[in-house]
Design a protein around this motif. Structure first.
Motif, PDB file in Angstrom:
ATOM      1  N   GLN A  34       0.832  -1.206   0.000  1.00  0.00           N
ATOM      2  CA  GLN A  34       0.000   0.000   0.000  1.00  0.00           C
ATOM      3  C   GLN A  34       0.863   1.250   0.000  1.00  0.00           C
ATOM      4  N   GLU A  35       1.930   1.250   0.799  1.00  0.00           N
ATOM      5  CA  GLU A  35       2.848   2.387   0.801  1.00  0.00           C
ATOM      6  C   GLU A  35       3.494   2.575  -0.564  1.00  0.00           C
ATOM      7  N   MET A  36       3.880   1.463  -1.184  1.00  0.00           N
ATOM      8  CA  MET A  36       4.515   1.545  -2.497  1.00  0.00           C
ATOM      9  C   MET A  36       3.537   2.086  -3.531  1.00  0.00           C
ATOM     10  N   GLN A  37       2.290   1.626  -3.469  1.00  0.00           N
ATOM     11  CA  GLN A  37       1.262   2.123  -4.384  1.00  0.00           C
ATOM     12  C   GLN A  37       1.126   3.639  -4.257  1.00  0.00           C
ATOM     13  N   GLU A  38       1.093   4.136  -3.036  1.00  0.00           N
ATOM     14  CA  GLU A  38       0.958   5.579  -2.814  1.00  0.00           C
ATOM     15  C   GLU A  38       2.167   6.330  -3.351  1.00  0.00           C
ATOM     16  N   LEU A  39       3.377   5.775  -3.127  1.00  0.00           N
ATOM     17  CA  LEU A  39       4.578   6.415  -3.635  1.00  0.00           C
ATOM     18  C   LEU A  39       4.572   6.485  -5.155  1.00  0.00           C
ATOM     19  N   LEU A  40       4.245   5.378  -5.795  1.00  0.00           N
ATOM     20  CA  LEU A  40       4.279   5.334  -7.260  1.00  0.00           C
ATOM     21  C   LEU A  40       3.209   6.232  -7.871  1.00  0.00           C
ATOM     22  N   GLU A  41       2.036   6.287  -7.265  1.00  0.00           N
ATOM     23  CA  GLU A  41       0.989   7.190  -7.758  1.00  0.00           C
ATOM     24  C   GLU A  41       1.430   8.638  -7.634  1.00  0.00           C
ATOM     25  N   ALA A  42       2.091   8.964  -6.520  1.00  0.00           N
ATOM     26  CA  ALA A  42       2.565  10.340  -6.334  1.00  0.00           C
ATOM     27  C   ALA A  42       3.628  10.703  -7.369  1.00  0.00           C
ATOM     28  N   VAL A  43       4.531   9.752  -7.668  1.00  0.00           N
ATOM     29  CA  VAL A  43       5.577  10.003  -8.670  1.00  0.00           C
ATOM     30  C   VAL A  43       4.966  10.155 -10.055  1.00  0.00           C
ATOM     31  N   ALA A  44       4.060   9.257 -10.418  1.00  0.00           N
ATOM     32  CA  ALA A  44       3.467   9.289 -11.758  1.00  0.00           C
ATOM     33  C   ALA A  44       2.677  10.570 -11.997  1.00  0.00           C
ATOM     34  N   ALA A  45       2.127  11.147 -10.927  1.00  0.00           N
ATOM     35  CA  ALA A  45       1.321  12.364 -11.075  1.00  0.00           C
ATOM     36  C   ALA A  45       2.165  13.596 -11.397  1.00  0.00           C
ATOM     37  N   LEU A  46       3.494  13.471 -11.298  1.00  0.00           N
ATOM     38  CA  LEU A  46       4.358  14.643 -11.464  1.00  0.00           C
ATOM     39  C   LEU A  46       4.870  14.833 -12.887  1.00  0.00           C
ATOM     40  N   SER A  47       4.583  13.882 -13.790  1.00  0.00           N
ATOM     41  CA  SER A  47       5.060  14.020 -15.169  1.00  0.00           C
ATOM     42  C   SER A  47       4.154  13.242 -16.109  1.00  0.00           C
ATOM     43  N   ASP A  48       3.849  13.845 -17.252  1.00  0.00           N
ATOM     44  CA  ASP A  48       3.023  13.141 -18.233  1.00  0.00           C
ATOM     45  C   ASP A  48       3.816  12.095 -18.999  1.00  0.00           C
ATOM     46  N   LYS A  49       5.132  12.002 -18.737  1.00  0.00           N
ATOM     47  CA  LYS A  49       5.968  10.974 -19.364  1.00  0.00           C
ATOM     48  C   LYS A  49       6.100   9.727 -18.490  1.00  0.00           C
ATOM     49  N   ILE A  50       5.429   9.737 -17.323  1.00  0.00           N
ATOM     50  CA  ILE A  50       5.486   8.599 -16.408  1.00  0.00           C
ATOM     51  C   ILE A  50       4.095   8.004 -16.271  1.00  0.00           C
ATOM     52  N   THR A  51       3.970   6.691 -16.505  1.00  0.00           N
ATOM     53  CA  THR A  51       2.695   6.000 -16.319  1.00  0.00           C
ATOM     54  C   THR A  51       2.896   4.831 -15.348  1.00  0.00           C
ATOM     55  N   LEU A  52       1.821   4.465 -14.662  1.00  0.00           N
ATOM     56  CA  LEU A  52       1.852   3.393 -13.669  1.00  0.00           C
ATOM     57  C   LEU A  52       1.018   2.218 -14.161  1.00  0.00           C
ATOM     58  N   VAL A  53       1.633   1.025 -14.187  1.00  0.00           N
ATOM     59  CA  VAL A  53       0.929  -0.188 -14.594  1.00  0.00           C
ATOM     60  C   VAL A  53       1.209  -1.282 -13.571  1.00  0.00           C
ATOM     61  N   ARG A  54       0.420  -2.380 -13.628  1.00  0.00           N
ATOM     62  CA  ARG A  54       0.606  -3.512 -12.726  1.00  0.00           C
ATOM     63  C   ARG A  54       1.116  -4.723 -13.497  1.00  0.00           C
ATOM     64  N   GLU A  55       1.965  -5.503 -12.862  1.00  0.00           N
ATOM     65  CA  GLU A  55       2.516  -6.710 -13.481  1.00  0.00           C
ATOM     66  C   GLU A  55       3.095  -7.576 -12.372  1.00  0.00           C
ATOM     67  N   ASP A  56       2.787  -8.855 -12.365  1.00  0.00           N
ATOM     68  CA  ASP A  56       3.268  -9.751 -11.313  1.00  0.00           C
ATOM     69  C   ASP A  56       4.756 -10.012 -11.441  1.00  0.00           C
ATOM     70  N   ASN A  57       5.417 -10.104 -10.287  1.00  0.00           N
ATOM     71  CA  ASN A  57       6.842 -10.409 -10.236  1.00  0.00           C
ATOM     72  C   ASN A  57       7.085 -11.322  -9.042  1.00  0.00           C
ATOM     73  N   ALA A  58       8.183 -12.049  -9.084  1.00  0.00           N
ATOM     74  CA  ALA A  58       8.478 -12.986  -7.996  1.00  0.00           C
ATOM     75  C   ALA A  58       8.638 -12.273  -6.663  1.00  0.00           C
ATOM     76  N   ARG A  59       9.167 -11.047  -6.677  1.00  0.00           N
ATOM     77  CA  ARG A  59       9.335 -10.288  -5.435  1.00  0.00           C
ATOM     78  C   ARG A  59       8.190  -9.294  -5.291  1.00  0.00           C
ATOM     79  N   THR A  60       7.494  -9.393  -4.176  1.00  0.00           N
ATOM     80  CA  THR A  60       6.403  -8.478  -3.884  1.00  0.00           C
ATOM     81  C   THR A  60       6.542  -8.001  -2.446  1.00  0.00           C
ATOM     82  N   PRO A  61       6.513  -6.689  -2.210  1.00  0.00           N
ATOM     83  CA  PRO A  61       6.276  -5.623  -3.188  1.00  0.00           C
ATOM     84  C   PRO A  61       7.574  -5.204  -3.901  1.00  0.00           C
ATOM     85  N   SER A  62       7.427  -4.893  -5.173  1.00  0.00           N
ATOM     86  CA  SER A  62       8.555  -4.369  -5.939  1.00  0.00           C
ATOM     87  C   SER A  62       8.004  -3.597  -7.129  1.00  0.00           C
ATOM     88  N   PHE A  63       8.878  -2.845  -7.773  1.00  0.00           N
ATOM     89  CA  PHE A  63       8.456  -2.154  -8.996  1.00  0.00           C
ATOM     90  C   PHE A  63       9.670  -1.955  -9.894  1.00  0.00           C
TER      91      PHE A  63
END
Length: 523
Positions: A34-63
């Motif tokens: 949840q903390e990571m989701q909030e961080l990534l949403e805050a980062v993505a909101a600062l530039s139109d060149k940054i988008t946030l998507v979801r994808e499963d990975n062996a390590r969770t949470p990670s991005f």
């Protein structure tokens, strides 16, 4: 998540992103996700060149930070806050196409690496050395798509830390196997991968003309000496194993006059940046192994390097600094980075809920014990003398902590282990000669420094403790050879004193050179 001031700064930084990037998140229902989701949403909101998507990975949470439409990406397993927040910002910029601030020859070496390299770096958020490694490997991944890097918060992925028996950070793995331990910059990493790099560097150094002033060591003393020499307009070179030296391993610095607070890595970077403003030839990742004095008065002095190269100079300034002093007891070397550590800020989080000891009752030892008391289940401080030597205010704080035990008049005699990690230590009670054993998982050694001068034995006068003997002007026993900083007999090993010593030695070297000129002309 970000305050108004930081939001404005990040928006300005992200304007430098030239290529679109994706934040590819692998999350679950946990609090850290949840903390990571909030961080990534805050980062993505600062530039139109940054988008946030979801994808499963062996390590969770990670991005992952992925350059859209390419194979370029870096990954963070954990929240890159604390010391790693800058690593996050740099990764966003570099994956987004912002050019790297690195020497062009090193960049070309990375781009030319032929092979598939999968790096994993375990860090702690309180480690001041970890960001250098994380940032170097992240940059390498943006320069060469065959290089992948994942930065992993060891405190968050304790199961991996236990399985891989990691007891010190930064710990780097390459393709699943241990690769390196401790602070490294990009040039050092590349040198381990590119087997021909050392030979090429040695050939390049050997071809250099003689310097008028050569500085050996890139810490505060060496940086000051280089700046003062270069300002005189004379040919100046610096040889250093790592620019910044011991200061890079220092956490908080609050006694550098006019700078109320800074941190070691930040100061080290500032020292290097200042030197680079002048025409100084910096030869980094180079270790001096032998000093050959001039054979005639005013002749050339030679410094031989581990790479096989030699450098000649008319005057020499030794500012090789110092390193952590070890206990020199059985088991210490065997279990270094397997429970024996020297940096409580870096490695302390790996001992959460465990039992640790701190060796040394000076300010460093007591400060370490105080810091570790907030992490470890219990802390035992062991001091050789009959009483602690730390400042009274620190001792009072220490004795107020319920999970700290202090043992004085104790001589550590052996580090105990099971072959893979530390399990305890033995000490002798100096008052009774009785031997005791303590069961624990970590030992933090805080007993001072030892000068890096072994390679100078037989060439300049040293004290029994290995310090370079200097006079009031920094002159050693060898004409034309000067010394400054923690490696010398100058009392009080402090950053500000080392800086002043470096400046003084440089001025003395210049005075030596100008006094040679009339004699050379007469000859």
């Amino acid at each position: 998540m970000f305050d108004e001031n930081l939001t404005g700064q990040l928006r300005a930084y992200f304007e430098r992103i030239t290529q679109p990037i994706q934040l590819v998140a692998s999350l679950d229902d946990g609090a850290k996700s949840q903390e990571m989701q909030e961080l990534l949403e805050a980062v993505a909101a600062l530039s139109d060149k940054i988008t946030l998507v979801r994808e499963d990975n062996a390590r969770t949470p990670s991005f992952a930070i992925r350059r859209t439409g390419s194979d370029v990406e870096v990954r963070f397993a954990g929240l890159p806050m604390g010391h790693e927040f800058n690593s996050l910002i740099l990764a966003l910029l570099q994956v987004g196409g912002h050019p790297a601030k690195e020497a062009q020859d090193v960049i070309e070496q990375v781009q030319a690496l032929d092979g598939d390299y999968r790096f994993e770096t375990y860090f702690s958020l309180s480690c001041q050395n970890c960001p250098d490694v994380v940032q170097a490997l992240n940059l390498m991944a943006t320069l060469n798509p065959r290089i992948k890097h994942t930065a992993i918060d060891g405190a968050l992925f304790q199961d991996e830390v236990e399985a891989r028996q990691i007891m010190a950070v930064p710990a780097v793995f390459l393709n699943g196997e241990p690769f390196a331990q401790g602070r490294m910059d990009m040039a050092q990493i590349v040198a381990k991968l590119d087997t021909g790099a050392t030979r090429r560097a040695a050939e390049k150094i050997a071809a250099k003309e003689a310097f008028e002033v050569l500085v050996v060591g890139g810490g505060p003393a060496g940086a000051a000496a280089a700046v003062y020499a270069a300002r005189k307009g004379i040919r100046t070179g610096v040889v250093a194993e790592r620019f910044g030296g011991q200061v890079l391993d220092t956490m908080d610095i609050e006694n550098l006059i006019s700078v109320p607070h800074t941190e070691g890595p930040k100061l080290g970077a500032a020292l290097e940046a200042h030197v680079k403003q002048y025409d100084v030839d910096i030869m980094n990742v180079q270790k001096a192994t032998k000093l050959v004095p001039a054979t005639t008065p005013g002749g050339l002095i030679e410094v031989q390097l581990e790479s096989g190269a030699s450098i000649r100079t008319r005057s020499l300034i030794l500012s090789t600094g110092a390193r952590w002093r070890t206990m020199n007891v059985p088991g210490e070397d065997q279990y270094r980075a397997k429970g024996v550590a020297f940096c409580p800020h870096c490695d302390g989080p790996l001992f959460k809920g465990k039992r640790v000891a701190v060796i040394g009752g000076g300010n460093s030892g007591v400060e370490a014990a105080i810091d570790l008391a907030g992490i470890a289940a219990g802390v035992t401080l062991i001091e050789f003398d009959a009483r602690l030597r730390a400042d009274a205010v620190l001792q009072a704080k220490l004795r107020s902590l319920p999970n700290v035990r202090v043992i004085t008049s104790a001589l550590t005699t052996e580090v105990l282990g099971d072959g893979a990690k530390v399990t305890g230590l033995s000490y002798k009670d100096r008052a009774t000669d009785q031997q005791h054993t303590i069961e624990l998982e970590g030992i933090f050694v805080q007993i001072g420094l030892v000068p890096n001068t072994e390679w100078l034995k037989g060439s300049v006068e040293l004290t029994p403790r290995g310090e370079i003997v200097v006079d009031a002007k920094g002159q050693t026993s060898v004409p034309g050879v000067f010394a400054a900083g923690d490696a010398t007999t100058v009392p009080y090993k402090q950053i500000i004193i080392a800086m002043g010593d470096g400046a003084k030695a440089s001025l003395s070297a210049f005075d030596y050179l100008i006094r040679l000129a009339p004699a050379e002309a007469a000859a």
